[in-house]
Design a protein around this motif. Structure first.
Motif, PDB file in Angstrom:
ATOM      1  N   ALA A  77       1.100  -1.215   0.401  1.00 45.81           N
ATOM      2  CA  ALA A  77      -0.347  -0.235  -0.209  1.00 45.81           C
ATOM      3  C   ALA A  77       0.812   1.340  -0.288  1.00 45.81           C
ATOM      4  O   ALA A  77       1.952   1.083   0.476  1.00 45.81           O
ATOM      5  CB  ALA A  77      -1.014   0.018   1.191  1.00 45.81           C
ATOM      6  N   ASP A  78      -0.254   1.954  -0.407  1.00 45.57           N
ATOM      7  CA  ASP A  78       1.452   3.166   0.523  1.00 45.57           C
ATOM      8  C   ASP A  78       1.682   3.795   0.661  1.00 45.57           C
ATOM      9  O   ASP A  78       1.805   4.658   1.490  1.00 45.57           O
ATOM     10  CB  ASP A  78       0.260   4.855  -0.983  1.00 45.57           C
ATOM     11  N   ASN A  79       1.229   3.476   2.045  1.00 39.02           N
ATOM     12  CA  ASN A  79       2.008   3.652   3.078  1.00 39.02           C
ATOM     13  C   ASN A  79       3.120   3.244   3.516  1.00 39.02           C
ATOM     14  O   ASN A  79       4.210   3.370   4.690  1.00 39.02           O
ATOM     15  CB  ASN A  79       0.840   3.646   4.597  1.00 39.02           C
ATOM     16  N   ASN A  80       3.681   1.904   2.566  1.00 35.21           N
ATOM     17  CA  ASN A  80       5.144   1.567   3.139  1.00 35.21           C
ATOM     18  C   ASN A  80       4.727   0.150   3.380  1.00 35.21           C
ATOM     19  O   ASN A  80       6.250  -0.062   3.868  1.00 35.21           O
ATOM     20  CB  ASN A  80       5.783   2.323   2.776  1.00 35.21           C
TER      21      ASN A  80
END
Length: 250
Positions: A216-219
């Motif tokens: 996800a974009d939150n890594n």
């Protein structure tokens, strides 16, 4: 880094760390119900760990913002607790947690139902858990690591599910992640020979669909690429002269 062989004293500390973690996870399992947020579960986890005089392994680990990874449905691992993420009937939720007791880590995960769940979800949780026990039949001194990995994969695939390839289990002790890596799928090499005093976090991550995942974009949060459900089951295991000892089961 060489694989650390734990002394008797270290094993005692890890056993206590594991026992406390097992108690925490059991309480969290009972706490899960429709209508609560994943952040509430994390807060409960923090209180429980502190109540046992321990510290959460995950909080601020490489910047992770919570004491607990809470991964719902198609989230494989490393779900970040959030007050907006409310659990609903039919969800499945993976709770992955670590405890530090007197400098020693334990690490374990459980996937639990939220209310009534689908037959597929039930089967997925069951197979993921049992694949761990199929694997540790080979967690004996003198055997090689790959025998654990192969047994997990063979069992999972016999039910038409798949084992995640991008993430693996690990050694554990004074550090949360130590050598060796513990894959849940067949390796080309035999891997290290198992010896008494090794402590391993063995953790099948199993998808109902294909094994491909993305970040996800939150890594942090890892999700199934095809949107299928995923389950996770993990325990900290001690290799002995005889049968392996599971340190994170009551």
């Amino acid at each position: 880094m060489p694989i650390s062989i734990k002394t008797e004293k270290e094993i005692e500390l890890m056993q206590e760390s594991g026992r406390i973690l097992a108690l925490v996870l059991k309480e969290l399992e009972n706490y899960i119900k429709p209508g609560i947020s994943t952040l509430e579960i994390d807060k409960k986890c923090y209180e429980l760990i502190k109540g046992y005089g321990c510290r959460p392994s995950f909080l601020n680990y490489n910047g992770f913002p919570a004491s607990l990874c809470v991964s719902v449905n198609n989230e494989v691992v490393h779900g970040i607790p959030d007050k907006e993420h409310i659990l609903k009937e039919g969800d499945i939720v993976s709770l992955d947690c670590g405890v530090i007791y007197e400098g020693y880590h334990s690490d374990a995960a459980r996937t639990v139902p939220v209310g009534e769940i689908s037959e597929e979800a039930k089967k997925l949780i069951e197979v993921t858990e049992q694949s761990f026990f199929e694997g540790i039949k080979h967690a004996k001194a003198g055997k090689h690591l790959h025998e654990i990995s192969e047994a997990i994969q063979a069992y999972v695939e016999s039910f038409g599910f798949s084992v995640v390839r991008d993430l693996v289990g690990h050694g554990i002790g004074r550090n949360l992640h130590e050598e060796p890596q513990v894959p849940n799928f067949k390796q080309r090499s035999r891997g290290p020979k198992l010896a008494p005093g090794m402590t391993l976090a063995i953790e099948p991550m199993v998808n109902a669909g294909r094994y491909h995942v993305y970040w996800a974009d939150n890594n942090w949060t890892v999700l199934t690429r095809d949107g299928s459900l995923s389950a996770h089951y993990e325990n900290t295991v001690l290799i002995t002269d005889g049968e392996p000892k599971i340190l994170t089961l009551l």
